[in-house]
Design a protein around this motif. Structure first.
Motif, mmCIF file in Angstrom:
data_model
loop_
_atom_site.group_PDB
_atom_site.id
_atom_site.type_symbol
_atom_site.label_atom_id
_atom_site.label_comp_id
_atom_site.label_asym_id
_atom_site.label_seq_id
_atom_site.Cartn_x
_atom_site.Cartn_y
_atom_site.Cartn_z
ATOM 1 N N LEU A 265 0.843 -1.190 0.000
ATOM 2 C CA LEU A 265 0.000 0.000 0.000
ATOM 3 C C LEU A 265 0.884 1.248 0.000
ATOM 4 O O LEU A 265 1.920 1.286 0.655
ATOM 5 N N THR A 266 0.457 2.262 -0.724
ATOM 6 C CA THR A 266 1.207 3.516 -0.718
ATOM 7 C C THR A 266 1.000 4.242 0.607
ATOM 8 O O THR A 266 0.013 4.018 1.307
ATOM 9 N N ASP A 267 1.931 5.107 0.968
ATOM 10 C CA ASP A 267 1.786 5.884 2.197
ATOM 11 C C ASP A 267 0.598 6.831 2.043
ATOM 12 O O ASP A 267 0.579 7.682 1.150
ATOM 13 N N ALA A 268 -0.391 6.664 2.909
ATOM 14 C CA ALA A 268 -1.613 7.465 2.813
ATOM 15 C C ALA A 268 -2.492 7.184 4.026
ATOM 16 O O ALA A 268 -2.130 6.386 4.902
ATOM 17 N N SER A 269 -3.636 7.851 4.077
ATOM 18 C CA SER A 269 -4.639 7.609 5.121
ATOM 19 C C SER A 269 -5.574 6.489 4.668
ATOM 20 O O SER A 269 -5.978 6.449 3.503
ATOM 21 N N PHE A 342 -9.427 -5.584 7.649
ATOM 22 C CA PHE A 342 -9.828 -5.155 6.317
ATOM 23 C C PHE A 342 -9.337 -3.714 6.190
ATOM 24 O O PHE A 342 -9.564 -2.905 7.101
ATOM 25 N N ILE A 343 -8.676 -3.386 5.102
ATOM 26 C CA ILE A 343 -8.156 -2.030 4.939
ATOM 27 C C ILE A 343 -8.809 -1.378 3.734
ATOM 28 O O ILE A 343 -8.822 -1.942 2.630
ATOM 29 N N PHE A 344 -9.393 -0.198 3.962
ATOM 30 C CA PHE A 344 -10.120 0.537 2.933
ATOM 31 C C PHE A 344 -9.437 1.876 2.676
ATOM 32 O O PHE A 344 -8.900 2.495 3.598
ATOM 33 N N ASP A 345 -9.480 2.317 1.414
ATOM 34 C CA ASP A 345 -8.877 3.613 1.095
ATOM 35 C C ASP A 345 -9.834 4.748 1.425
ATOM 36 O O ASP A 345 -10.926 4.525 1.971
ATOM 37 N N ASP A 346 -9.453 5.986 1.092
ATOM 38 C CA ASP A 346 -10.282 7.142 1.413
ATOM 39 C C ASP A 346 -11.636 7.110 0.718
ATOM 40 O O ASP A 346 -12.609 7.685 1.192
ATOM 41 N N GLU A 348 -13.269 4.433 0.411
ATOM 42 C CA GLU A 348 -13.905 3.318 1.098
ATOM 43 C C GLU A 348 -13.956 2.040 0.255
ATOM 44 O O GLU A 348 -14.797 1.172 0.461
ATOM 45 N N ASN A 349 -13.045 1.915 -0.703
ATOM 46 C CA ASN A 349 -12.906 0.682 -1.476
ATOM 47 C C ASN A 349 -11.907 -0.239 -0.788
ATOM 48 O O ASN A 349 -10.931 0.221 -0.185
ATOM 49 N N LEU A 350 -12.151 -1.546 -0.871
ATOM 50 C CA LEU A 350 -11.275 -2.510 -0.215
ATOM 51 C C LEU A 350 -9.896 -2.526 -0.872
ATOM 52 O O LEU A 350 -9.772 -2.656 -2.086
ATOM 53 N N MET A 351 -8.868 -2.397 -0.054
ATOM 54 C CA MET A 351 -7.494 -2.460 -0.525
ATOM 55 C C MET A 351 -6.804 -3.769 -0.085
ATOM 56 O O MET A 351 -5.969 -4.307 -0.771
ATOM 57 N N CYS A 352 -7.209 -4.251 1.088
ATOM 58 C CA CYS A 352 -6.550 -5.426 1.653
ATOM 59 C C CYS A 352 -7.532 -6.126 2.605
ATOM 60 O O CYS A 352 -8.201 -5.479 3.390
ATOM 61 N N ALA A 353 -7.610 -7.459 2.485
ATOM 62 C CA ALA A 353 -8.491 -8.272 3.340
ATOM 63 C C ALA A 353 -7.666 -9.376 3.986
ATOM 64 O O ALA A 353 -6.563 -9.689 3.519
ATOM 65 N N PRO A 354 -8.173 -9.996 5.056
ATOM 66 C CA PRO A 354 -7.428 -11.084 5.692
ATOM 67 C C PRO A 354 -7.007 -12.180 4.727
ATOM 68 O O PRO A 354 -5.905 -12.708 4.826
ATOM 69 N N GLU A 355 -7.880 -12.502 3.754
ATOM 70 C CA GLU A 355 -7.540 -13.536 2.765
ATOM 71 C C GLU A 355 -6.299 -13.135 1.967
ATOM 72 O O GLU A 355 -5.478 -13.959 1.611
ATOM 73 N N MET A 356 -6.173 -11.819 1.694
ATOM 74 C CA MET A 356 -5.027 -11.329 0.925
ATOM 75 C C MET A 356 -3.757 -11.349 1.776
ATOM 76 O O MET A 356 -2.660 -11.625 1.283
#
Length: 359
Positions: A265-269, A342-346, A348-356
């Motif tokens: 992931l890029t450095d961001a919020s 679960f990690i979402f971007d600004d 609110e789209n999924l960027m990373c999930a436990p499966e990933m």
């Protein structure tokens, strides 16, 4: 096959259904999942022909059925608020759709008694609905839908008024029974757990909009956006803001290694989403995220405890096994299992999930 194409239902300036497209195959189980007023019943009424859409198409086996009267459609529908014929016995209520179809009396009797046995209605076949409990009346409506041999079966929270044991039994039995008929089975619920128990495919709805449609377990494991993840989490998913800086994750004064799988992931919020049963009172491993807060309230169900923790301006809920007695205002430390983030971007789209992360 039932296909909805860009279906929209507008009442005044309000959208009840907005641009929904779905394909449901013959013999499939399809769950409509969403909170109250998300559009589940509105969508079912459009499928049934009880309401007419403002725009879009409803295709049944390739034929547009908009405008075809309900009576000329081979469908069955059961609401949470059961509907039976008050002057008829339970037997005749169940038999009524087959009587209309002029089915052979011997087949009617066989199917009625089989459905009654499944729904535990055999002792009540000669009673009228007014002499039944609410749960028995609902089971009568379900039995009538079962024997109709419809192409499309619409069940709008049909088990909500039943006792726990029977509800659990029917959750297992109903999908199997209707799939054997080859019907398209559509089941509306507000409960994520019920969707998981039923399996099949799930369509998540939010304010009349379809947010995702896929295999049920796929949506649970990889919701494509935050609103879908929240729809598929009960109790609600905890949402925690985070900042990624290099190989560190920053939340308030806490610093910890970024979870495996999220290094690209890029450095961001971003926003962390984590389900309450992955928030612990004891440290699960060295890579867990530690948060200190104050107990705001506790709910004890007997086998589980919901502990609400206030962390600065953030509320976090932990769902832990057993009875945990903690006082309101008491300092408390909770640990978040980073492997379940679960990690979402600004946006609110999924960027990373436990499966990933496990990959």
């Amino acid at each position: 096959m039932l296909e909805l194409k860009n279906l929209t239902k507008k009442v005044g300036n309000a959208f009840h259904i907005k641009d929904v497209s779905l394909k449901m195959e013959k013999g499939s189980l399809n769950v409509l999942l969403g909170p109250t007023l998300s559009g589940k019943t509105s969508l079912m009424r459009l499928m049934a022909g009880l309401d007419r859409p403002s725009s879009g198409q409803i295709l049944m086996n390739g034929k547009d059925v908009i405008g075809v009267p309900v009576q000329k459609r081979n469908i069955a529908m059961v609401y949470q608020q059961f509907i039976n014929y008050p002057a008829m016995t339970v037997y005749e209520n169940i038999a009524s759709p087959m009587r209309v179809q002029k089915t052979d009396p011997k087949i009617i009797d066989e199917k009625v008694r089989k459905a009654a046995e499944l729904m535990k209605l055999t002792p009540y076949l000669e009673r009228t609905p007014l002499n039944l409990s609410g749960g028995q009346q609902q089971r009568t409506a379900l039995a009538r839908a079962l024997v109709k041999n419809a192409e499309l079966v619409l069940l709008d929270e049909p088990l909500a008024n039943l006792d726990y044991k029977l509800r659990e039994e029917l959750r297992v039995e109903l999908p199997r029974i209707f799939s054997e008929t080859g019907a398209i089975f559509v089941y509306a619920t507000t409960e994520p757990q019920e969707a998981l128990l039923l399996g099949g495919q799930t369509a998540t709805l939010h304010q009349g909009t379809l947010t995702q449609f896929a295999d049920t377990i796929e949506i649970y494991n990889e919701p494509k956006n935050l609103i879908t993840a929240q729809t598929f989490s009960d109790p609600p998913m905890n949402i925690i803001p985070l900042e990624k800086k290099g190989k560190k994750l920053a939340y308030g004064a806490n610093q910890t290694a970024i979870p495996k799988g999220a290094l690209n992931l890029t450095d961001a919020s971003y926003k962390i989403g984590i389900r309450p049963h992955h928030v612990f009172l004891d440290k699960p491993d060295a890579n867990s995220l530690k948060l200190d807060g104050i107990v705001s309230t506790t709910e004890i169900t007997g086998s589980e405890s919901f502990i609400h923790v206030r962390i600065n301006d953030l509320d976090v809920v932990a769902l832990v096994h057993g009875v945990h007695r903690v006082d309101i205002g008491e300092p408390i430390t909770v640990y978040l299992d980073q492997s379940k983030f679960f990690i979402f971007d600004d946006a609110e789209n999924l960027m990373c999930a436990p499966e990933m992360m496990e990959a």
